[in-house]
Write an enzyme that holds these catalytic residues in place. Structure first.
Site, PDB file in Angstrom:
ATOM      1  N   ARG A 288      -6.626  -1.415   6.916  1.00  0.00           N
ATOM      2  CA  ARG A 288      -6.236  -2.719   6.324  1.00  0.00           C
ATOM      3  C   ARG A 288      -5.011  -3.213   7.094  1.00  0.00           C
ATOM      4  NH1 ARG A 288      -5.601   0.769   1.832  1.00  0.00           N
ATOM      5  NH2 ARG A 288      -7.668   1.015   2.193  1.00  0.00           N
TER       6      ARG A 288
ATOM      7  N   ASP B 162       1.415  -2.235  -3.374  1.00  0.00           N
ATOM      8  CA  ASP B 162       1.055  -1.470  -4.546  1.00  0.00           C
ATOM      9  C   ASP B 162       2.411  -1.199  -5.322  1.00  0.00           C
ATOM     10  OD1 ASP B 162      -1.659  -1.050  -3.729  1.00  0.00           O
ATOM     11  OD2 ASP B 162      -1.121   0.904  -2.657  1.00  0.00           O
TER      12      ASP B 162
ATOM     13  N   ASP C 240      -1.262  -2.941   2.526  1.00  0.00           N
ATOM     14  CA  ASP C 240      -1.312  -2.759   1.108  1.00  0.00           C
ATOM     15  C   ASP C 240      -0.018  -3.062   0.329  1.00  0.00           C
ATOM     16  OD1 ASP C 240      -3.635  -1.763   0.251  1.00  0.00           O
ATOM     17  OD2 ASP C 240      -3.060   0.516   1.065  1.00  0.00           O
TER      18      ASP C 240
ATOM     19  N   ARG D  75      -5.912  -8.986   4.053  1.00  0.00           N
ATOM     20  CA  ARG D  75      -6.261  -8.020   3.484  1.00  0.00           C
ATOM     21  C   ARG D  75      -7.751  -7.889   3.214  1.00  0.00           C
ATOM     22  NH1 ARG D  75      -5.242  -3.297   0.385  1.00  0.00           N
ATOM     23  NH2 ARG D  75      -7.272  -2.167   0.028  1.00  0.00           N
TER      24      ARG D  75
END
Length: 199
Positions: A124, A129, A127, A115
């Site tokens: 990307r 999160d 991710d 990333r």
């Protein structure tokens, strides 16, 4: 927090898998639940999402309890057609890691899949999160909890509602109600794709 399923189109996690994971939880001391959102729009998106799930499952002090269906999503915050579509999913985990350590692990998984953070809203490979951590509410700029924009993003709310229809975002409200408010435009469930729950 054990995921429940009221939508008949959502396939529940097999009981045998849940029992296996629950049995493993005896190795965790006072675990807390967390919600982690995954997204990828470069390379082999499904393979990358599965790799991220597996990497999280390999984390000491963390158990992956449920994995959502996969959604295909138009990129957020960019000109339509300027990037490939995302694959998105949500995982529910139990962990003894504090939020800061869980964030470090999330960043390590992102780095493992190369990333890069060259531009905001840029494409990307992955991710990872942290959307919520138990009922923790924090305005720490390094890790704001719950995620400050999760309540307005259907690509987080839709898969989250699938694996935990009774979920609530602290300070924001029920996930299903938030999803109804923002709608599902640009977010499509991929019934032909599936992520495996690590054993």
């Amino acid at each position: 927090m054990k995921p429940t399923h009221s939508d008949p189109t959502v396939q529940p996690v097999p009981a045998s898998v849940v029992e296996t994971v629950d049995a493993a939880d005896v190795t965790l001391s006072n675990p807390r639940w967390a919600v982690i959102a995954l997204g990828a729009n470069l390379g082999n998106r499904l393979e990358t999402l599965q790799g991220a799930v597996d990497a999280l499952a390999d984390t000491p002090g963390l158990r992956v309890k449920a994995v959502s269906p996969v959604y295909e999503t138009e990129p957020w915050g960019v000109e339509p057609g300027s990037q490939p579509a995302y694959f998105n999913a949500v995982t529910l985990v139990k962990t003894t890691l504090p939020p800061s350590s869980l964030l470090e692990r999330a960043h390590a998984v992102e780095e493992a899949f190369h990333r890069v953070r060259e531009e905001r809203w840029g494409a990307r490979t992955i991710d990872v999160d942290i959307v919520a951590y138990a009922d923790v509410v924090s305005d720490d700029p390094v890790l704001t909890l719950p995620h400050p924009r999760a309540h307005e993003r259907a690509f987080v709310l839709a898969p989250w509602a699938d694996v935990d229809p009774e979920a609530v975002i602290p300070g924001r409200g029920a996930v299903t109600e938030l999803l109804a408010a923002v709608g599902r435009e640009g977010v499509t469930r991929r019934t032909d794709l599936e992520l495996r729950l690590p054993e």
